[in-house]
Design a protein around this motif. Sequence first.
Motif, PDB file in Angstrom:
ATOM      1  N   CYS A  69      -1.380   5.230  19.243  1.00  0.00           N
ATOM      2  CA  CYS A  69      -0.389   6.265  19.503  1.00  0.00           C
ATOM      3  C   CYS A  69      -1.094   7.435  20.167  1.00  0.00           C
ATOM      4  O   CYS A  69      -2.290   7.650  19.958  1.00  0.00           O
ATOM      5  CB  CYS A  69       0.238   6.767  18.203  1.00  0.00           C
ATOM      6  SG  CYS A  69       1.314   5.561  17.415  1.00  0.00           S
ATOM      7  N   CYS A  86       0.812  11.220  13.478  1.00  0.00           N
ATOM      8  CA  CYS A  86       1.738  11.956  12.626  1.00  0.00           C
ATOM      9  C   CYS A  86       1.309  11.749  11.182  1.00  0.00           C
ATOM     10  O   CYS A  86       1.124  10.611  10.755  1.00  0.00           O
ATOM     11  CB  CYS A  86       3.165  11.461  12.845  1.00  0.00           C
ATOM     12  SG  CYS A  86       3.611  11.331  14.592  1.00  0.00           S
ATOM     13  N   CYS A 116       2.863   9.105   8.706  1.00  0.00           N
ATOM     14  CA  CYS A 116       3.094   7.753   9.231  1.00  0.00           C
ATOM     15  C   CYS A 116       2.441   6.661   8.391  1.00  0.00           C
ATOM     16  O   CYS A 116       1.308   6.813   7.926  1.00  0.00           O
ATOM     17  CB  CYS A 116       2.557   7.670  10.643  1.00  0.00           C
ATOM     18  SG  CYS A 116       2.863   6.073  11.412  1.00  0.00           S
TER      19      CYS A 116
HETATM   20  S1  SF4 Z   1       5.171   8.190  13.548  1.00  0.00           S
HETATM   21 FE1  SF4 Z   1       3.369   6.835  13.469  1.00  0.00          FE
HETATM   22  S2  SF4 Z   1       3.828   5.190  14.920  1.00  0.00           S
HETATM   23 FE2  SF4 Z   1       5.187   6.909  15.401  1.00  0.00          FE
HETATM   24  S3  SF4 Z   1       4.082   8.131  16.932  1.00  0.00           S
HETATM   25 FE3  SF4 Z   1       3.597   9.018  14.939  1.00  0.00          FE
HETATM   26  S4  SF4 Z   1       1.680   8.016  14.346  1.00  0.00           S
HETATM   27 FE4  SF4 Z   1       2.597   6.740  15.979  1.00  0.00          FE
END
Ligand code: SF4
Length: 341
Positions: A121, A125, A128
């Motif tokens: 990514c 986040c 996540c």
């Molecule tokens: S929520 Fe998780 S899968 Fe989605 S962009 Fe953020 S880090 Fe990546």
Amino acid sequence: MITASPTPRLSPPTAGWRELWRDAITDAGELLAAVGLAHRPDLLPPGDEGFPLRVPRGFVARMRQGDAADPLLLQVLPRAQEAATADGFSVDAVGDMASRAGHGVLHKYDGRVLLIASGSCAVNCRYCFRRHFPYGEEIAAAAQWREALAHLHADHSIREVILSGGDPLSLATHKLQELTRGLADLPHVIRLRIHTRLPIVLPERVDDAFIDWLSALPVQKVVVLHANHANEFDAAVDAACARLRAAGATLLNQSVLLRGVNDDVDALTALCERSFAAGVLPYYLHQLDKVQGAAHFEIDDDRALELLEGLRGRLPGYLVPRLVRELPGDPSKRPIADFAR
Ligand code: SF4
Ligand SMILES: *Cc1c(COP(=O)(O)O)cnc(C)c1O
């Protein structure tokens, strides 16, 4: 008067998305300095992050200067609370780490097959599930994709292929092209869906080559974006969304309900209104996956339902997202309102 001026450029020359990706901020001190904040005592010590800090500079530019509670900042800043353990929070909250980390093909729901096209990514986040995944950069390697195609050939109940991850748009466009080349031979597959946060956090990813690929796909196209707050949208994101729509994609947004980020009716209303202004319909509002390190973001179901009720009172029905949770073994996402509570 006619002047012999050269044709104006439509946009100034900009760095390619890969350079912008590499140029992401990965240091908490640098991130705080960029938003005009002093060091704060509640950070995870560097080295203890486990899941490293990563955020593109264009996303940082949308954070408010000098605001330690900025909703975009809180989504990416590694804070000490992540080290706490909480009941019911585990490393494999949705129960499919084995299949995700294994061959990268998930056929849990009728008619839809989800492919982990990439483990990377552009942003990390903090809430996540991916923070605990040891998977590599490119899950859908050629051999695995052949296996997936064989599965798609054999099962005519599959109507839709979902590219997910990680973020499938972290793959080079020529890789995406390779992945989707086989779709033309699968007449029962009528839709391609892409789950991606990249048009939000790095809208430059939606470049000419990508749009050419998307436009040429011989199926219906759905792009499910991921934004949690109205401030994640800016002119560059609007432009990326407009290009995706012009390429024939239906645009939806999924969000995660996050304490301190979007857990009030005003913030959620603004998010739904703002995404629709960009041509994006609200789709899901997720209760977060109960992954270790994310408990401080949790909102309980009663409060979540109150927020949803508030949204219903303020928005047209088509702008109210579906409040859901994913549980291991369920045949679909589960609407929270249906919980036996
Ligand atoms: S929520 Fe998780 S899968 Fe989605 S962009 Fe953020 S880090 Fe990546
Ligand atoms: C979320 C998910 C889907 C898509 O579900 P929709 O309700 O159609 O959005 C498909 N497969 C898997 C494994 C999923 O986790």
